[in-house]
Motif scaffolding. Structure first.
Motif, PDB file in Angstrom:
ATOM      1  N   GLU A  74     -12.993  47.713  22.216  1.00  0.00           N
ATOM      2  CA  GLU A  74     -12.494  46.582  21.437  1.00  0.00           C
ATOM      3  C   GLU A  74     -11.771  47.060  20.181  1.00  0.00           C
ATOM      4  OE1 GLU A  74     -15.712  43.857  20.709  1.00  0.00           O
ATOM      5  OE2 GLU A  74     -16.099  43.623  22.853  1.00  0.00           O
ATOM      6  N   TRP A  75     -12.310  48.100  19.526  1.00  0.00           N
ATOM      7  CA  TRP A  75     -11.659  48.659  18.348  1.00  0.00           C
ATOM      8  C   TRP A  75     -10.279  49.200  18.724  1.00  0.00           C
ATOM      9  CZ3 TRP A  75      -9.626  53.386  17.230  1.00  0.00           C
ATOM     10  CH2 TRP A  75      -9.274  53.610  15.896  1.00  0.00           C
ATOM     11  N   ALA A  76     -10.203  49.936  19.814  1.00  0.00           N
ATOM     12  CA  ALA A  76      -8.932  50.531  20.245  1.00  0.00           C
ATOM     13  C   ALA A  76      -7.897  49.457  20.549  1.00  0.00           C
ATOM     14  CB  ALA A  76      -9.157  51.419  21.468  1.00  0.00           C
ATOM     15  N   ILE A  77      -8.322  48.391  21.193  1.00  0.00           N
ATOM     16  CA  ILE A  77      -7.398  47.298  21.510  1.00  0.00           C
ATOM     17  C   ILE A  77      -6.915  46.631  20.219  1.00  0.00           C
ATOM     18  CG2 ILE A  77      -7.250  44.995  22.543  1.00  0.00           C
ATOM     19  CD1 ILE A  77      -9.147  46.110  24.766  1.00  0.00           C
ATOM     20  N   THR A  78      -7.827  46.415  19.292  1.00  0.00           N
ATOM     21  CA  THR A  78      -7.483  45.758  18.029  1.00  0.00           C
ATOM     22  C   THR A  78      -6.491  46.584  17.212  1.00  0.00           C
ATOM     23  OG1 THR A  78      -9.625  44.655  17.943  1.00  0.00           O
ATOM     24  CG2 THR A  78      -8.434  44.853  15.862  1.00  0.00           C
ATOM     25  N   TYR A  79      -6.685  47.892  17.171  1.00  0.00           N
ATOM     26  CA  TYR A  79      -5.887  48.744  16.291  1.00  0.00           C
ATOM     27  C   TYR A  79      -4.805  49.557  17.010  1.00  0.00           C
ATOM     28  CZ  TYR A  79      -9.102  47.414  12.661  1.00  0.00           C
ATOM     29  OH  TYR A  79      -9.828  46.678  11.763  1.00  0.00           O
ATOM     30  N   LEU A  80      -4.571  49.298  18.270  1.00  0.00           N
ATOM     31  CA  LEU A  80      -3.576  50.065  19.018  1.00  0.00           C
ATOM     32  C   LEU A  80      -2.194  49.985  18.375  1.00  0.00           C
ATOM     33  CD1 LEU A  80      -2.794  51.816  21.413  1.00  0.00           C
ATOM     34  CD2 LEU A  80      -2.454  49.719  22.739  1.00  0.00           C
ATOM     35  N   SER A  81      -1.766  48.796  17.996  1.00  0.00           N
ATOM     36  CA  SER A  81      -0.423  48.666  17.409  1.00  0.00           C
ATOM     37  C   SER A  81      -0.353  49.394  16.061  1.00  0.00           C
ATOM     38  CB  SER A  81      -0.024  47.204  17.262  1.00  0.00           C
ATOM     39  OG  SER A  81      -0.908  46.531  16.400  1.00  0.00           O
ATOM     40  N   ASP A  82      -1.416  49.341  15.263  1.00  0.00           N
ATOM     41  CA  ASP A  82      -1.438  50.065  13.989  1.00  0.00           C
ATOM     42  C   ASP A  82      -1.353  51.574  14.218  1.00  0.00           C
ATOM     43  OD1 ASP A  82      -1.737  47.651  12.695  1.00  0.00           O
ATOM     44  OD2 ASP A  82      -3.893  47.877  12.377  1.00  0.00           O
TER      45      ASP A  82
END
Length: 94
Positions: A74-82
């Protein structure tokens, strides 16, 4: 840890794991499964049939990784664009 994720729903044979974990070589899959078995996270069961059938499944300790790995996903999905944006900025500056 993709192998652990692939075993969340139950046991799987070596070839099934190879198909589920995209891009992994047989050698790397074998080494990873052996390491996970050595660590007590995966159980290897050999069924005495012809041909021999080998299945892998998570141990109780392996199943405890489900929630931490889900949180990491979930963290990776949330911050992928960043992360992608930071990588592009870093690469452009070089």
């Amino acid at each position: 840890m993709l192998i652990v994720v692939a075993l969340w729903d139950g046991s799987a044979r070596f070839s099934e794991l190879g198909r589920q974990v995209e891009g992994i070589s047989q050698k790397m899959l074998t080494q990873t499964l052996r390491g996970l078995e050595r660590d007590g996270l995966v159980r290897r069961t050999v069924h005495p049939e012809v041909p021999v059938r080998v299945e892998y499944e998570l141990t109780e300790a392996g199943r405890t990784l489900r929630e931490p790995l889900r949180a990491l996903q979930e963290w990776a999905i949330t911050y992928l664009s960043d992360i992608t944006e930071s990588q592009e900025a870093y690469d452009s500056a070089r």
